[in-house]
Design an enzyme around this catalytic site. Structure first.
Site, mmCIF file in Angstrom:
data_model
loop_
_atom_site.group_PDB
_atom_site.id
_atom_site.type_symbol
_atom_site.label_atom_id
_atom_site.label_comp_id
_atom_site.label_asym_id
_atom_site.label_seq_id
_atom_site.Cartn_x
_atom_site.Cartn_y
_atom_site.Cartn_z
ATOM 1 N N LYS A 91 -70.662 12.910 15.696
ATOM 2 C CA LYS A 91 -70.561 11.466 15.469
ATOM 3 C C LYS A 91 -71.686 10.672 16.124
ATOM 4 C CE LYS A 91 -65.742 10.780 14.261
ATOM 5 N NZ LYS A 91 -65.068 12.079 14.494
ATOM 6 N N GLU A 125 -64.104 0.227 14.407
ATOM 7 C CA GLU A 125 -62.705 0.597 14.555
ATOM 8 C C GLU A 125 -62.674 2.083 14.873
ATOM 9 O OE1 GLU A 125 -63.405 -0.413 11.113
ATOM 10 O OE2 GLU A 125 -63.789 1.632 10.399
ATOM 11 N N SER A 141 -68.117 21.162 14.029
ATOM 12 C CA SER A 141 -68.403 19.727 14.192
ATOM 13 C C SER A 141 -68.259 19.206 15.614
ATOM 14 C CB SER A 141 -67.520 18.918 13.248
ATOM 15 O OG SER A 141 -66.154 19.255 13.438
#
Ligand SMILES: *Cc1c(COP(=O)(O)O)cnc(C)c1O
Length: 396
Positions: free
Chosen positions: A95, A117, A382
């Site tokens: 991310k 968010e 990930s």
């Protein structure tokens, strides 16, 4: 006919990947979206922007992440299995790639103030990290229920200087946090709205896929170095909204010989009523500003998803995946809570790598694939599993 590269990784001018995508936003947000689109188009052609992004990925995030050949998984599955180690990134997952790219974009746009968010808090932490680095004010909306469930991530965001604002409407989870972040953006158009996956109105899915495409750019180079060929036969990634999968697939969409496998969370079972298997259960509709596949009832109300992994617990899927799965370019595989737990335990004991629960879904998919000794499979790992350790202790 358009080439596959264009239809899958780059949307048309209106932001559509086939029938999915677009920008379904209130009129009040049009100027914000247009400002973003033109700023991004400029940055995309500016080599100094690209250079600063690549430099940050290298020095701050620690890229390139390694492509690790797993001898043990290879023996078990009778093929070559490589793990793309996104778990080794600063903050522990992919991310951060996107958060940094968008922060640089926000800076170029003259913004000093970020709104986001978060569901489980992973995107919130990546955003708060990038904001601390770049001296940006950071406001993160998070469902009240999620704030209670994900206390450590809330503390990390706050320690990083972010303001975490509880969303108290509806089910007090991610979709309510999203609604409140969008409302905030309408009222504060000078803020930059930082979306964490390949979802939301155009141009967000395109921007996020571009920033995450570093993953497959590295895979190509690293595979070539290790095997002599830059193409795997199969590439596997889990899909929540789909950003790590988009990044891992990006440079392979146009290579028909590479099978793309998107792994979705079937929770307690696809037909159990407690699942997040959007591509199996979803139907077309507008979610979070784009036309995509989502889980909805016959009144068009979003059905609350379920997955043991917070990052896959999402009722939709990014429009490029909706398109790519529905045209058959990407194959969807479904992995349950229990299968993911077993795969996490297996990797931990075989390789000494504790995967994130999300990534464990991708690993579990190996068991559901037909593999031969000709296969070269890349699994996108990930993120790391430190955040899931409480769940894993039940398996000791
Ligand atoms: C958030 C997250 C995901 C799911 O998000 P995508 O946008 O689908 O990639 C997957 N793995 C990890 C480790 C995450 O934190």
């Amino acid at each position: 006919m358009e080439s596959i590269t264009i239809t899958h990784t780059q949307p048309d001018d209106l932001g559509f990947y086939g029938n999915f995508g677009g920008a379904f936003v209130p009129e009040l947000l049009r100027p914000n979206i247009e400002e973003l689109s033109s700023a991004y188009a400029k940055c995309n052609q500016d080599s100094s922007f690209q250079d600063s992004f690549v430099q940050l990925l290298k020095d701050y995030v620690g890229r390139p992440t390694s492509l690790y050949f797993s001898q043990k998984l290879s023996s078990k599955y009778g093929c070559s299995v490589f793990l793309k180690r996104e778990d080794l990134n600063h903050t522990g997952a992919h991310k951060i790639n996107n958060a940094l790219g968008q922060i640089l974009l926000a800076k170029r746009m003259g913004k000093t103030h970020i709104v986001a968010e978060t569901g489980a808090g992973q995107h919130g932490v990546a955003t708060a990290t990038a904001c601390a680095l770049m001296d940006m004010k950071c406001i993160v909306f998070m469902g009240e229920k999620d704030i209670q469930r994900q206390a450590p991530n809330v503390q990390r965001m706050q320690f990083l200087g972010a303001e975490v604002v509880p969303a108290t409407s509806g089910s007090k989870t991610l979709k309510d946090a999203t609604n409140e972040a969008i409302r905030y953006w309408i009222n504060h158009p000078q803020a930059y709205y930082l979306i964490g996956s390949v979802v939301g109105p155009h141009p967000y899915p395109m921007i996020v896929a571009d920033f995450q495409s570093i993953i497959s750019a590295e895979i190509k180079l690293q595979l070539k170095e290790k095997t002599g060929y830059e193409l795997p036969t199969k590439i596997v990634a889990c899909v929540g909204g789909g950003s790590n999968a988009a990044g891992a697939f990006y440079h392979f969409y146009s290579k028909d010989q590479v099978e793309l496998i998107a792994v979705e969370a079937s929770g307690k079972g696809i037909d159990s009523g407690a699942s997040a298997a959007t591509s199996a259960l979803g139907s077309p509709g507008v979610l979070h500003g784009s036309m995509t596949l989502l889980m909805q009832d016959h009144h068009g109300q979003v059905i609350e998803p379920h997955s043991i992994s917070a990052g896959l617990d999402y009722p939709g899927i990014g429009p490029l995946h909706a398109h790519s799965i529905s045209t058959g370019r990407t194959k969807a595989v479904y992995v349950s809570d229990n299968e993911a737990l077993m795969a996490a335990k297996e990797l931990t004991l075989l390789e000494g790598i504790i995967p994130a629960l999300e990534s464990a879904h991708a690993l579990a998919a190996l068991d559901k694939m037909t593999l031969t000794n000709e296969d070269v499979v890349v699994v996108n790992l990930s993120g790391r599993g430190d955040k899931d350790i409480e769940t894993y202790t039940q398996l000791i």
